[in-house]
Design a protein around this motif. Structure first.
Motif, mmCIF file in Angstrom:
data_model
loop_
_atom_site.group_PDB
_atom_site.id
_atom_site.type_symbol
_atom_site.label_atom_id
_atom_site.label_comp_id
_atom_site.label_asym_id
_atom_site.label_seq_id
_atom_site.Cartn_x
_atom_site.Cartn_y
_atom_site.Cartn_z
ATOM 1 N N ASN A 146 72.529 -68.351 -10.237
ATOM 2 C CA ASN A 146 72.805 -68.721 -11.630
ATOM 3 C C ASN A 146 71.567 -68.757 -12.522
ATOM 4 O O ASN A 146 71.676 -68.600 -13.732
ATOM 5 C CB ASN A 146 73.510 -70.072 -11.686
ATOM 6 N N HIS A 147 70.390 -68.959 -11.933
ATOM 7 C CA HIS A 147 69.183 -69.099 -12.755
ATOM 8 C C HIS A 147 68.205 -67.936 -12.660
ATOM 9 O O HIS A 147 67.388 -67.756 -13.560
ATOM 10 C CB HIS A 147 68.475 -70.416 -12.412
ATOM 11 N N PHE A 148 68.269 -67.171 -11.585
ATOM 12 C CA PHE A 148 67.276 -66.108 -11.399
ATOM 13 C C PHE A 148 67.871 -64.727 -11.184
ATOM 14 O O PHE A 148 67.190 -63.726 -11.409
ATOM 15 C CB PHE A 148 66.360 -66.443 -10.210
ATOM 16 N N LEU A 149 69.131 -64.635 -10.763
ATOM 17 C CA LEU A 149 69.676 -63.338 -10.372
ATOM 18 C C LEU A 149 70.853 -62.870 -11.219
ATOM 19 O O LEU A 149 71.535 -61.922 -10.851
ATOM 20 C CB LEU A 149 70.103 -63.383 -8.899
ATOM 21 N N PHE A 177 70.570 -56.843 -8.258
ATOM 22 C CA PHE A 177 70.424 -57.750 -7.109
ATOM 23 C C PHE A 177 71.747 -58.015 -6.385
ATOM 24 O O PHE A 177 71.977 -59.104 -5.857
ATOM 25 C CB PHE A 177 69.777 -59.087 -7.518
ATOM 26 N N TRP A 178 72.636 -57.010 -6.361
ATOM 27 C CA TRP A 178 73.964 -57.196 -5.760
ATOM 28 C C TRP A 178 73.876 -57.677 -4.312
ATOM 29 O O TRP A 178 74.555 -58.620 -3.933
ATOM 30 C CB TRP A 178 74.778 -55.899 -5.801
ATOM 31 N N LYS A 210 80.348 -56.918 -6.266
ATOM 32 C CA LYS A 210 79.326 -57.016 -7.306
ATOM 33 C C LYS A 210 79.652 -58.202 -8.196
ATOM 34 O O LYS A 210 80.704 -58.248 -8.819
ATOM 35 C CB LYS A 210 79.265 -55.723 -8.110
ATOM 36 N N ILE A 211 78.724 -59.155 -8.212
ATOM 37 C CA ILE A 211 78.896 -60.372 -8.997
ATOM 38 C C ILE A 211 77.766 -60.443 -10.011
ATOM 39 O O ILE A 211 76.597 -60.460 -9.642
ATOM 40 C CB ILE A 211 78.886 -61.606 -8.086
ATOM 41 N N VAL A 212 78.139 -60.490 -11.289
ATOM 42 C CA VAL A 212 77.133 -60.571 -12.344
ATOM 43 C C VAL A 212 76.518 -61.964 -12.377
ATOM 44 O O VAL A 212 75.306 -62.116 -12.434
ATOM 45 C CB VAL A 212 77.745 -60.190 -13.713
ATOM 46 N N GLY A 213 77.350 -63.006 -12.305
ATOM 47 C CA GLY A 213 76.874 -64.384 -12.377
ATOM 48 C C GLY A 213 76.703 -64.823 -13.817
ATOM 49 O O GLY A 213 76.730 -64.010 -14.728
ATOM 50 N N PRO A 214 76.577 -66.094 -14.057
ATOM 51 C CA PRO A 214 76.591 -67.177 -13.089
ATOM 52 C C PRO A 214 77.986 -67.483 -12.556
ATOM 53 O O PRO A 214 78.985 -67.035 -13.108
ATOM 54 C CB PRO A 214 76.044 -68.365 -13.874
#
Length: 170
Positions: free
Chosen positions: A18-21, A26-27, A46-50
């Protein structure tokens, strides 16, 4: 204890995601962090986040699924997302709810129910899926919808509450 350690690993993994990726990169690192957090993550997810979820809620994601920005899992039950799904940005899965109580306090005792999303579904931006809903395979949930009842396969739904708009071809 082991349970405490699992919660710490999940908290740490989600913090890093949530804070860096966040973003469309960075999948494999994000998949790895979720897997060590006891979240079942399929191949090529594939998760974009947060991702916002409690340490006691649970998530399972099938192969080749895309999850956009700001996924929220509210409540303490499990969300199962099938294979080849597209979950847009700002989608909320609300596994928790309350029984209706007296006029002194309408939100009575709380409870949670699992949410299941079938294979090949597309959930539009800013949609909410409520406690206990099962969405069968091949469904499209239109943007800004609120799904409060289970949905049969291969249909397009939309609105608040979500209603059938039309059938979709196989």
């Amino acid at each position: 204890s082991i349970l405490c350690m699992k919660k710490i690993v999940r908290y740490f993994s989600l913090f890093v995601i949530n804070h860096f990726l966040c973003g469309t990169h960075f999948w494999s690192i994000k998949r790895f962090l979720l897997k060590i957090s006891d979240i079942l993550v399929g191949n090529n997810v594939k998760i974009v986040g947060p991702i916002y979820m409690k340490s006691c809620s649970d998530l399972e994601i099938g192969d080749n699924t895309w999850i956009g920005e700001k996924l929220v899992i509210a409540g303490n039950d499990k969300v199962v997302i099938g294979k080849n799904c597209d979950i847009s940005s700002n989608v909320t899965f609300a596994t928790g709810t309350h029984y209706i109580s007296s006029s002194k306090r309408r939100a009575g005792q709380g409870y949670c129910k699992r949410i299941i999303i079938g294979d090949g579904c597309w959930i539009g931006i800013n949609s909410t899926i409520l406690s206990g809903v099962k969405i069968d395979s091949g469904v499209i949930v239109g943007a800004c919808s609120c799904v409060n009842k289970s949905i049969d396969e291969n249909i397009l739904v939309g609105g608040i509450p979500a209603k059938k708009i039309r059938d979709l071809e196989e």
